[in-house]
Scaffold this active site. Sequence first.
Site, PDB file in Angstrom:
ATOM      1  CG  ASP A   1      -1.796   1.191   1.343  1.00 10.17           C
ATOM      2  OD1 ASP A   1      -1.558   2.194   0.643  1.00 10.17           O
ATOM      3  OD2 ASP A   1      -2.758   1.131   2.134  1.00 10.17           O
ATOM      4  CB  VAL A   2       1.814   3.723  -2.622  1.00 11.37           C
ATOM      5  CG1 VAL A   2       2.248   2.728  -3.682  1.00 11.37           C
ATOM      6  CG2 VAL A   2       0.452   4.329  -2.925  1.00 11.37           C
TER       7      VAL A   2
ATOM      8  CB  SER B   1      -3.916  13.187 -14.130  1.00 18.90           C
ATOM      9  OG  SER B   1      -5.090  13.432 -14.881  1.00 18.90           O
TER      10      SER B   1
ATOM     11  CE1 TYR C   1      -6.577  10.686 -10.233  1.00 16.60           C
ATOM     12  CE2 TYR C   1      -6.961  12.368 -11.893  1.00 16.60           C
ATOM     13  CZ  TYR C   1      -6.461  11.132 -11.537  1.00 16.60           C
ATOM     14  OH  TYR C   1      -5.849  10.347 -12.498  1.00 16.60           O
TER      15      TYR C   1
ATOM     16  CE  LYS D   1      -2.912  11.175 -10.884  1.00 14.90           C
ATOM     17  NZ  LYS D   1      -1.896  10.131 -10.630  1.00 14.90           N
TER      18      LYS D   1
HETATM   19  N1  LIG Z   1      -6.773   6.010 -17.092  1.00 15.61           N
HETATM   20  C1  LIG Z   1      -6.642   7.310 -17.293  1.00 15.61           C
HETATM   21  O1  LIG Z   1      -7.315   7.902 -18.141  1.00 15.61           O
HETATM   22  C2  LIG Z   1      -5.657   8.105 -16.496  1.00 15.61           C
HETATM   23  C3  LIG Z   1      -5.467   9.446 -16.845  1.00 15.61           C
HETATM   24  C4  LIG Z   1      -4.561  10.210 -16.137  1.00 15.61           C
HETATM   25  C5  LIG Z   1      -3.828   9.634 -15.108  1.00 15.61           C
HETATM   26  N2  LIG Z   1      -4.033   8.338 -14.770  1.00 15.61           N
HETATM   27  C6  LIG Z   1      -3.239   7.809 -13.660  1.00 15.61           C
HETATM   28  O2  LIG Z   1      -2.563   6.638 -14.079  1.00 15.61           O
HETATM   29  C7  LIG Z   1      -2.340   5.800 -12.949  1.00 15.61           C
HETATM   30  C8  LIG Z   1      -2.831   4.396 -13.274  1.00 15.61           C
HETATM   31  O3  LIG Z   1      -4.221   4.446 -13.507  1.00 15.61           O
HETATM   32  P1  LIG Z   1      -5.039   3.325 -14.308  1.00 15.61           P
HETATM   33  O4  LIG Z   1      -5.901   4.045 -15.263  1.00 15.61           O
HETATM   34  O5  LIG Z   1      -4.138   2.262 -14.778  1.00 15.61           O
HETATM   35  O6  LIG Z   1      -6.007   2.822 -13.116  1.00 15.61           O
HETATM   36  P2  LIG Z   1      -6.369   1.371 -12.591  1.00 15.61           P
HETATM   37  O7  LIG Z   1      -7.450   1.592 -11.589  1.00 15.61           O
HETATM   38  O8  LIG Z   1      -6.600   0.429 -13.722  1.00 15.61           O
HETATM   39  O9  LIG Z   1      -5.023   0.893 -11.837  1.00 15.61           O
HETATM   40  C9  LIG Z   1      -4.581   1.482 -10.652  1.00 15.61           C
HETATM   41  C10 LIG Z   1      -3.795   0.451  -9.854  1.00 15.61           C
HETATM   42  O10 LIG Z   1      -3.317   1.101  -8.653  1.00 15.61           O
HETATM   43  C11 LIG Z   1      -3.522   0.212  -7.568  1.00 15.61           C
HETATM   44  N3  LIG Z   1      -3.619   0.941  -6.309  1.00 15.61           N
HETATM   45  C12 LIG Z   1      -4.622   1.759  -5.886  1.00 15.61           C
HETATM   46  N4  LIG Z   1      -4.357   2.209  -4.648  1.00 15.61           N
HETATM   47  C13 LIG Z   1      -3.155   1.685  -4.283  1.00 15.61           C
HETATM   48  C14 LIG Z   1      -2.351   1.784  -3.110  1.00 15.61           C
HETATM   49  N5  LIG Z   1      -2.742   2.509  -2.046  1.00 15.61           N
HETATM   50  N6  LIG Z   1      -1.175   1.123  -3.074  1.00 15.61           N
HETATM   51  C15 LIG Z   1      -0.789   0.363  -4.138  1.00 15.61           C
HETATM   52  N7  LIG Z   1      -1.507   0.231  -5.267  1.00 15.61           N
HETATM   53  C16 LIG Z   1      -2.681   0.885  -5.332  1.00 15.61           C
HETATM   54  C17 LIG Z   1      -4.824  -0.519  -7.918  1.00 15.61           C
HETATM   55  O11 LIG Z   1      -4.973  -1.710  -7.148  1.00 15.61           O
HETATM   56  C18 LIG Z   1      -4.654  -0.748  -9.407  1.00 15.61           C
HETATM   57  O12 LIG Z   1      -3.984  -1.956  -9.698  1.00 15.61           O
HETATM   58  C19 LIG Z   1      -3.057   6.468 -11.775  1.00 15.61           C
HETATM   59  O13 LIG Z   1      -2.136   7.218 -11.018  1.00 15.61           O
HETATM   60  C20 LIG Z   1      -4.044   7.364 -12.465  1.00 15.61           C
HETATM   61  O14 LIG Z   1      -4.435   8.436 -11.631  1.00 15.61           O
HETATM   62  C21 LIG Z   1      -4.931   7.555 -15.442  1.00 15.61           C
END
Ligand SMILES: NC(=O)c1ccc[n+]([C@@H]2O[C@H](COP(=O)([O-])OP(=O)(O)OC[C@H]3O[C@@H](n4cnc5c(N)ncnc54)[C@H](O)[C@@H]3O)[C@@H](O)[C@H]2O)c1
Length: 246
Positions: A62-63, A141, A154, A158
């Site tokens: 857990d980060v 983001s 968020y 970010k």
């Molecule tokens: N998908 C998008 O459009 C998008 C856009 C901008 C930024 N992001 C960012 O990209 C990153 C990845 O997002 P994604 O779209 O792959 O989402 P996702 O929900 O598919 O994956 C996120 C992962 O983070 C893990 N996670 C959550 N809380 C955690 C914690 N406390 N400790 C360890 N792991 C944890 C989850 O279990 C999951 O496996 C995130 O930081 C998200 O904010 C995503």
Amino acid sequence: MALLEGKTAVVTGGAQGIGFAIAERFIAEGARVVLGDLDPEATEAAVQKLGGADVARAVTCDVTSAADVEALVNAAVTEFGALDVMINNAGITRDATMRKMTEDQFDQVIAVHLKGTWNGTRLAAGIMREAGGGAIINISSISGKVGLMGQTNYSAAKAGIVGMTKAAAKEVAHLGVRINAIQPGLIRSAMTEAMPQRIWDAKLAEVPMGRAGEPGEIASVAVFLASDLSSYMTGTVLEVTGGRYM
Ligand SMILES: NC(=O)c1ccc[n+]([C@@H]2O[C@H](COP(=O)([O-])OP(=O)(O)OC[C@H]3O[C@@H](n4cnc5c(N)ncnc54)[C@H](O)[C@@H]3O)[C@@H](O)[C@H]2O)c1
């Protein structure tokens, strides 16, 4: 020649989505990866999909916990001999307008993104400075650049990651540690697939390239920032958005 031959990378939130795509692409470029994520079974299943223990390892993490992140970065050194690249990617959303957002929803998002990225950045940098260098990539983001409705938590987190990336980059640049950030736009993943269709359509209409991005299109930019192709870059923020909010 593969771009990340012999390198070891840690990816937080690597069990799925963008983090998993980064791990997959890094392995294709010759790296080994350690995935840190919440659910041990999902993380182990991701390791199997990536090719098993020769190239990937799972650590339950857990980060928001400094002790967990310390164990994660140390695992890269004990399991694969080094920590060359750190990807601070773990993330959650708890969207609601300010009128409806609870204090807990605010705190959770700040904790996972900001504290989580701080934990990953400082603990990875501690190992990398001793080793003479490394690359850290923080996943911000586009929401942190422009601010999005329903995302006061968020967007703040970010945007905070951008400030943190630059401050940390200044501290360790002379030690060979580069720290950069990526701001993805609308990327197809579990996080965005949870969105109501009308919100997805409204976001898509803002993208000049006329389509959502794929997780692999963030992964290829992460390869660039992790590799020597970006050897003179630190403290930068790369927007990967199909032109949205340029
Ligand atoms: N998908 C998008 O459009 C998008 C856009 C901008 C930024 N992001 C960012 O990209 C990153 C990845 O997002 P994604 O779209 O792959 O989402 P996702 O929900 O598919 O994956 C996120 C992962 O983070 C893990 N996670 C959550 N809380 C955690 C914690 N406390 N400790 C360890 N792991 C944890 C989850 O279990 C999951 O496996 C995130 O930081 C998200 O904010 C995503």
